[in-house]
Write an enzyme that holds these catalytic residues in place. Structure first.
Site, PDB file in Angstrom:
ATOM      1  N   GLY A  23      12.715  -3.292  11.982  1.00  0.00           N
ATOM      2  CA  GLY A  23      11.685  -2.526  11.296  1.00  0.00           C
ATOM      3  C   GLY A  23      10.431  -3.295  10.944  1.00  0.00           C
ATOM      4  N   GLN A  24      10.326  -4.572  11.335  1.00  0.00           N
ATOM      5  CA  GLN A  24       9.095  -5.312  11.049  1.00  0.00           C
ATOM      6  C   GLN A  24       7.940  -4.700  11.835  1.00  0.00           C
ATOM      7  OE1 GLN A  24       9.200  -9.526  11.979  1.00  0.00           O
ATOM      8  NE2 GLN A  24       7.267  -9.932  10.921  1.00  0.00           N
ATOM      9  N   SER A  25       6.835  -4.410  11.106  1.00  0.00           N
ATOM     10  CA  SER A  25       5.676  -3.816  11.769  1.00  0.00           C
ATOM     11  C   SER A  25       4.432  -4.683  11.687  1.00  0.00           C
ATOM     12  CB  SER A  25       5.365  -2.432  11.175  1.00  0.00           C
ATOM     13  OG  SER A  25       5.018  -2.529   9.810  1.00  0.00           O
TER      14      SER A  25
ATOM     15  N   HIS B 226       9.672  -8.529   0.960  1.00  0.00           N
ATOM     16  CA  HIS B 226       9.497  -7.405   0.034  1.00  0.00           C
ATOM     17  C   HIS B 226      10.288  -7.714  -1.237  1.00  0.00           C
ATOM     18  CE1 HIS B 226       8.020  -4.360   3.118  1.00  0.00           C
ATOM     19  NE2 HIS B 226       8.478  -5.330   3.889  1.00  0.00           N
TER      20      HIS B 226
ATOM     21  N   HIS C 174       6.668 -11.865   5.704  1.00  0.00           N
ATOM     22  CA  HIS C 174       6.512 -11.399   4.334  1.00  0.00           C
ATOM     23  C   HIS C 174       7.840 -10.907   3.797  1.00  0.00           C
ATOM     24  CE1 HIS C 174       5.639  -8.069   7.098  1.00  0.00           C
ATOM     25  NE2 HIS C 174       6.114  -7.249   6.175  1.00  0.00           N
TER      26      HIS C 174
ATOM     27  N   ILE D 116       0.828  -1.223   0.000  1.00  0.00           N
ATOM     28  CA  ILE D 116       0.000   0.000   0.000  1.00  0.00           C
ATOM     29  C   ILE D 116       0.859   1.269   0.000  1.00  0.00           C
ATOM     30  CG2 ILE D 116      -0.236   0.334   2.502  1.00  0.00           C
ATOM     31  CD1 ILE D 116      -3.268   0.722   1.987  1.00  0.00           C
TER      32      ILE D 116
ATOM     33  N   ASN E 104      12.305  -7.857   6.649  1.00  0.00           N
ATOM     34  CA  ASN E 104      12.481  -7.247   7.964  1.00  0.00           C
ATOM     35  C   ASN E 104      12.048  -8.264   9.014  1.00  0.00           C
ATOM     36  OD1 ASN E 104      13.221  -4.750   6.806  1.00  0.00           O
ATOM     37  ND2 ASN E 104      11.074  -4.173   6.559  1.00  0.00           N
TER      38      ASN E 104
HETATM   39  P1  5GP Z   1       7.084  -4.474   7.496  1.00  0.00           P
HETATM   40  O1  5GP Z   1       7.172  -3.080   8.049  1.00  0.00           O
HETATM   41  O2  5GP Z   1       6.371  -5.386   8.458  1.00  0.00           O
HETATM   42  O3  5GP Z   1       8.385  -5.039   7.003  1.00  0.00           O
HETATM   43  O4  5GP Z   1       6.156  -4.357   6.176  1.00  0.00           O
HETATM   44  C1  5GP Z   1       4.781  -4.189   6.268  1.00  0.00           C
HETATM   45  C2  5GP Z   1       4.317  -3.650   4.928  1.00  0.00           C
HETATM   46  O5  5GP Z   1       2.885  -3.749   4.890  1.00  0.00           O
HETATM   47  C3  5GP Z   1       4.618  -2.134   4.735  1.00  0.00           C
HETATM   48  O6  5GP Z   1       5.458  -1.948   3.582  1.00  0.00           O
HETATM   49  C4  5GP Z   1       3.243  -1.485   4.535  1.00  0.00           C
HETATM   50  O7  5GP Z   1       3.228  -0.468   3.533  1.00  0.00           O
HETATM   51  C5  5GP Z   1       2.377  -2.674   4.127  1.00  0.00           C
HETATM   52  N1  5GP Z   1       0.972  -2.533   4.494  1.00  0.00           N
HETATM   53  C6  5GP Z   1       0.482  -2.150   5.710  1.00  0.00           C
HETATM   54  N2  5GP Z   1      -0.852  -2.149   5.692  1.00  0.00           N
HETATM   55  C7  5GP Z   1      -1.249  -2.526   4.431  1.00  0.00           C
HETATM   56  C8  5GP Z   1      -2.528  -2.706   3.801  1.00  0.00           C
HETATM   57  O8  5GP Z   1      -3.589  -2.527   4.396  1.00  0.00           O
HETATM   58  N3  5GP Z   1      -2.541  -3.109   2.501  1.00  0.00           N
HETATM   59  C9  5GP Z   1      -1.373  -3.334   1.798  1.00  0.00           C
HETATM   60  N4  5GP Z   1      -1.514  -3.739   0.505  1.00  0.00           N
HETATM   61  N5  5GP Z   1      -0.150  -3.171   2.357  1.00  0.00           N
HETATM   62  C10 5GP Z   1      -0.085  -2.775   3.666  1.00  0.00           C
END
Ligand code: 5GP
Ligand code: ZN
Length: 102
Positions: free
Chosen positions: A81-83, A90, A88, A32, A75
């Site tokens: 930085g994993q949120s 990237h 998953h 997103i 991440n």
């Molecule tokens: P992380 O921070 O865990 O490595 O990556 C989480 C990813 O999820 C982020 O890049 C963020 O933009 C994406 N993300 C968060 N919420 C949503 C959503 O509702 N839809 C989509 N398609 N991506 C999302």
């Protein structure tokens, strides 16, 4: 499925997303908040919170024609930085990348 997991809800199509690939084991969809012209999140359909609990990965670079190269980033853990705690990967492509990443 984990009831309160965002990506499990996306996999179940309870939350809309642009899915670019899916099979019995894996689903992939557009991030997103893309950090590159192509930014795909590739997830196991099974809820796996992080790499600590998994042993598989997948990539779509050939299908997406990223012939000039691509970067995969995973991440792992809040300190990295994993949120969202559904494992998953990237997949970033369509531009040049510098090293090391930030
Ligand atoms: P992380 O921070 O865990 O490595 O990556 C989480 C990813 O999820 C982020 O890049 C963020 O933009 C994406 N993300 C968060 N919420 C949503 C959503 O509702 N839809 C989509 N398609 N991506 C999302
Ligand atoms: Zn999940």
């Amino acid at each position: 499925m984990s009831a309160d997991c965002l990506f499990c809800k996306i996999a179940a199509k309870k939350i809309p997303s642009k899915i670019v690939y899916e099979d019995d084991d894996v689903f992939a969809f557009e991030d997103i908040g893309p950090q590159a012209p192509t930014h795909i999140l590739i997830c196991p359909r099974k809820h796996v919170a992080s790499l600590d609990e998994a042993g598989t990965e997948d990539q779509l670079a050939r299908k997406l024609n990223l012939l000039e190269g691509y970067r995969t980033v995973l991440n792992n853990g809040s300190g990295a930085g994993q949120s969202v705690f559904h494992l998953h990967l990237h997949l970033l492509g369509g531009r040049a990348f510098r090293w090391p990443p930030g």
